[in-house]
Design an enzyme around this catalytic site. Structure first.
Site, PDB file in Angstrom:
ATOM      1  N   SER A  60       0.837  -1.203   0.000  1.00 18.17           N
ATOM      2  CA  SER A  60       0.000   0.000   0.000  1.00 18.17           C
ATOM      3  C   SER A  60       0.875   1.258   0.000  1.00 18.17           C
ATOM      4  CB  SER A  60      -0.951  -0.047   1.199  1.00 18.17           C
ATOM      5  OG  SER A  60      -2.001   0.878   1.042  1.00 18.17           O
ATOM      6  N   ASP A 198      -5.636  -3.732  -2.378  1.00 23.27           N
ATOM      7  CA  ASP A 198      -4.639  -3.398  -1.372  1.00 23.27           C
ATOM      8  C   ASP A 198      -4.121  -4.659  -0.667  1.00 23.27           C
ATOM      9  OD1 ASP A 198      -3.402  -2.508   1.114  1.00 23.27           O
ATOM     10  OD2 ASP A 198      -4.272  -0.559   0.665  1.00 23.27           O
TER      11      ASP A 198
END
Length: 693
Positions: A60, A198
């Site tokens: 991320s 993610d």
């Protein structure tokens, strides 16, 4: 002898690839949204301590910072990038031109009617920024993350089954984008017939990935791990702590690093709210690295250059689901490839495509597998140019978008539009739109077409109907109203640029104008406008606007306006000096006459108050930050409005006002509350929420 030869071969390989064999240090940067900005501070601190990792792994926000570090950006440069980036603006939607005035408007909601992946937050600005920063590294390494100055992996997750997906080849910028695709917030990324999101939903601190790459000493940075003690028990703090524990417990067992760095970020700093000022997060990361980083291995840091760039690029291969968009992309890149390698020219071509508003992602990369030479097949193979591949992601074919707002002068306001982009040889758009508030109502239909030879220019035609209410004041009270009705259409050109963001409109408008109790007739003439398009997060100053219009026919009149500001900062303070000059000719209908109260230019006046043929406003704004990403703002303005410019120098011709209030960014747009007073003895409280329109 055979063993001796093998030994020499092993020594040669080890020397040829420094840092890839033998003892290896790894840096693992975890996810954390806005809190992950602290990673840049950690990098600076670790460099001061002498750390020089061979391997970088990120999830991320950790993938964003880690990719920059692995691609050769030094920690100080990454710090500057993080500190100078306008983070709130990075998440603003794509503006559109709407209505008979062809004005820029920012939608609060966007609903795609297709089945294409989408998120709540538009990601095109992020996509564009990633390509600007990482394309050159991808091109030099041909998408092999092991050839970067530091070996790199981005960790994403499959939306199908939640398994971790470790990305080590392909488009570097797109791999990072997949790793940060928070489910529901950003659109997932398609790769190998899967949808990636993610990596934090599976492995937010991917130490195990670094171990699998051969790292024998791992330093990991976790920016969301809550402290052992429970700090607050209010609902928000409890919910955030629970979410952070959930993410922490999703990390696979047996993934403990050798050294764990935990920046001391206040619990109330949310992962979801990116600050205007990233310095506190950077400082927190720096302090944590210097406190917990520990000693580095002995020896000077190794030189870590990128591989040399290619001399040229082959003919691009475009991949898109829209045939019209495929042709548009090819024309946007026709001066770039085939040709000499120029990453800045690639970035300009990407910008031209984003400026059309037709794409959500443009991902150029150089193919590691095939090569060609633009001069023909007989050229020696060593001179061959790598082929460029461009993944183009189109916006939804049918879209509903709009915004709502409120202020205590004009009341509630709203606008909405429906657009459809048919399959044609060149990209085109058909749409209907409408807007309403207490002082104005309009509806329009339009068509736009993008000529392939002049991207991002668009031909625009449309028809509209508009009703305006012009108020007359006696003191603070409305003494009467005049309605102005306009029906007609426009035809011309519209052009947008991205750096800096601005829009140029050049159209011919023809209308029938009917002034209640006054003149009526047809009028036709040109409208020219050059307008900056600052994000709705703007706090001080006025956007640049240069505008002129002339009409002839049953109604002859002209008007012009120039406004703008010079903005700056002094520490945390935001400063701006502003100026506005507007004029209209004799015989201009009342709805085009400027007023001191319009747009809150002079504090203490209402919208439409002090209307005249000429208006001049000068002044300054100052703002400083307050909690919850807000600002206290003070504005001082002096304004003049009269039908005779000779009155400009007369005593008492100017009205001076001062306003003090606060402004916050909210999911519904800016929230503003202020009290203003002026030299006419007037004062008023202003409250508004939502985008300005």
């Amino acid at each position: 002898m055979k063993w001796f030869a093998l030994l020499l071969l092993g020594i040669g390989c080890a020397c040829a690839v420094p840092g890839r064999l033998g003892a290896q240090d790894a840096l693992v940067l975890g996810g954390g949204g806005a809190r992950g900005l602290a990673h840049a501070g950690v990098l600076v601190g670790l460099e001061r301590l002498g750390h020089d990792p061979e391997i970088v792994v990120g999830t991320s926000m950790g993938a964003i910072v880690g990719a920059l570090y692995a691609a050769g950006y030094d920690p100080d440069a990454i710090w500057r990038l993080i500190e100078t980036e306008d983070w709130p603006a990075l998440f603003t939607p794509d503006p559109v031109l709407a209505g008979p005035e062809r004005q820029v408007r920012y939608p609060l909601f966007r609903l795609g009617l297709d089945e294409a992946p989408e998120g709540l937050i538009p990601a095109w600005r992020i996509n564009r920024r990633l390509v600007q920063l990482l394309f050159d590294a991808q091109a030099r390494t041909r998408g092999d993350f092991d050839r970067l100055p530091r070996q790199f992996r981005a960790v994403a997750a499959s939306l199908r089954d939640g398994r971790a997906v470790v990305l080590g080849t392909g488009d570097l910028a797109r791999a990072v984008r997949a790793s940060m695709a928070v489910p529901g917030v950003f659109a997932p990324v398609e790769r190998d017939e899967d949808l990636l999101v993610d990596g934090g939903i599976r492995n937010n601190l991917p130490v195990s990935v670094a171990r699998a790459l051969g790292a024998d000493r791992v330093t990991a940075v976790d920016v969301i791990r809550p402290p052992p003690e429970i700090e607050e028990l209010d609902p928000l703090s409890t919910g955030l702590r629970g979410l952070r524990l959930l993410i922490q417990n999703a990390v696979p067992p047996g993934s403990a690093p050798d050294r764990l760095i935990l920046p001391r970020i206040p619990a109330e700093v949310s992962e979801a709210v990116f600050p205007r000022n990233a310095r506190p997060l950077l400082d927190a990361g720096l302090e944590a690295a210097l406190r917990e980083g520990g000693p580095a291995r002995a020896g000077p840091p190794l030189p870590r250059p990128l591989p040399p760039p290619p001399e040229s690029i082959g003919t691009p291969v475009v991949r898109s689901s829209d045939p019209g968009l495929t042709r548009l992309v090819r024309h946007a890149f026709h001066t770039v490839a085939p040709g000499g390698y120029d990453p800045e020219a690639v970035a300009r071509a990407v910008d031209r495509l984003y400026a059309t508003g037709l794409v959500t992602g443009v991902w150029p990369s150089l193919d590691p597998d095939t090569a060609q030479d633009p001069r023909g097949p007989d050229v020696a193979p060593q001179m061959a140019a790598p082929r460029m591949r461009i993944q183009a992601e189109a916006v939804e074919r049918s879209t509903v978008l709009g915004a709502v707002g409120y202020d205590n002068d004009r009341g509630g306001r709203a606008w909405a539009s429906f657009t459809h982009r048919p399959y044609v040889a060149a990209p085109a758009e058909l749409g209907v739109a409408g807007s309403v508030h207490r002082l104005e109502r309009w509806a329009s239909v339009h068509a736009r077409r993008y000529p392939l030879w002049a991207i991002p220019l668009a031909w625009s035609v449309g028809a509209h109907y508009r009703e305006s209410v012009v108020r007359r004041f006696r003191g603070d009270a409305v003494a009467g109203e005049t309605e102005v009705h306009r029906a007609g259409g426009w035809a011309g050109a519209e052009l947008r640029r991205l750096d800096p963001e601005a829009v140029l409109v050049a159209v011919i408008r023809a209308e029938h104008v009917d002034v209640e109790g006054g003149r009526a007739g047809a009028a036709v003439g040109p409208l020219l406008r050059f307008a900056a398009t600052p994000p709705p997060t703007r706090v001080v100053g006025l956007p640049l606007l240069l505008e002129a219009e002339a009409r002839s026919g049953g109604l002859d009149y002209g008007r012009a306006r120039a406004s703008g500001s010079v903005r700056g900062a002094r520490g945390a303070l935001l400063l701006a000096a502003v100026a506005d000059l507007s004029v209209a000719s004799n015989g201009a209908p009342p709805d085009v006459l400027p007023a001191l109260g319009d747009e809150g230019l002079v504090p203490g006046l209402r919208w439409g108050e002090r209307r005249a043929r000429a208006r001049a406003v000068v002044g300054g704004d100052i703002a400083w930050p307050i909690p919850f990403e807000g600002f206290v703002r003070v504005r001082a303005r002096a304004g003049f409005a009269a039908d005779d410019l000779d009155a400009l120098g007369r005593s008492g011709a100017w009205t001076t006002g001062v306003e003090a209030g606060a402004i916050w960014t909210t999911p519904l747009g800016p929230l503003r509350a202020a009290v203003g007073a002026n030299t006419e003895g007037r004062w008023r409280f202003d409250l508004s929420v939502g985008p300005e329109f």
